[in-house]
Design a protein around this motif. Sequence first.
Motif, short mmCIF file in Angstrom:
data_model
loop_
_atom_site.label_atom_id
_atom_site.label_comp_id
_atom_site.label_asym_id
_atom_site.label_seq_id
_atom_site.Cartn_x
_atom_site.Cartn_y
_atom_site.Cartn_z
N TRP A 102 130.95 10.70 149.18
CA TRP A 102 129.62 10.61 148.97
C TRP A 102 129.31 9.66 147.76
CZ3 TRP A 102 126.43 12.32 144.82
CH2 TRP A 102 125.13 12.10 144.94
N TYR A 129 127.32 5.95 147.53
CA TYR A 129 126.01 6.36 146.74
C TYR A 129 125.15 4.99 146.55
CZ TYR A 129 122.45 8.22 143.71
OH TYR A 129 121.39 8.34 142.96
N MET A 163 122.84 16.31 149.06
CA MET A 163 123.86 16.59 148.17
C MET A 163 123.45 17.54 147.17
SD MET A 163 126.94 16.37 147.58
CE MET A 163 127.56 15.20 148.83
#
Length: 137
Positions: A81, A85, A101
């Motif tokens: 992630w 991003y 998240m």
Amino acid sequence: MSNAWIAIGALALVGLAIPLGMMTASSLLRPSVPEQGKRTTYESGEVPTGSSRHIRFNIQYYMVALLFMVFDIETVLIFPWTLIYRDAVSAVGITRVLLPMVVFVGILVVGLAWAWRNGAVQWVRNPSVTKGADTYE
């Protein structure tokens, strides 16, 4: 392959065939030397005394291992992630990228708070507080 279900079915068959084939091959090829020592509760050379139902052991080792697995998996899920991003924020916006998240990390924080409250992250416990909760009978 025009149908996606054919590919999924083929993958499932291969996923089952490989382990079953390996277990079959190992059972056919391994030497079989049945001994009484191999059938005992502990195969460490010691003759067990009594029943295994009366052995008390500290489950703190298992709690630490479970917590390690939870937070190790967290790292595995957060790392990719972080790599995407910036691209994801520019593509879909910060809310659609950050909100899942934050929810994920929030769930992990709640789990850590629960474990901390129950004393799972505390290695040395006060015996008067636990009252036998740290042993399995």
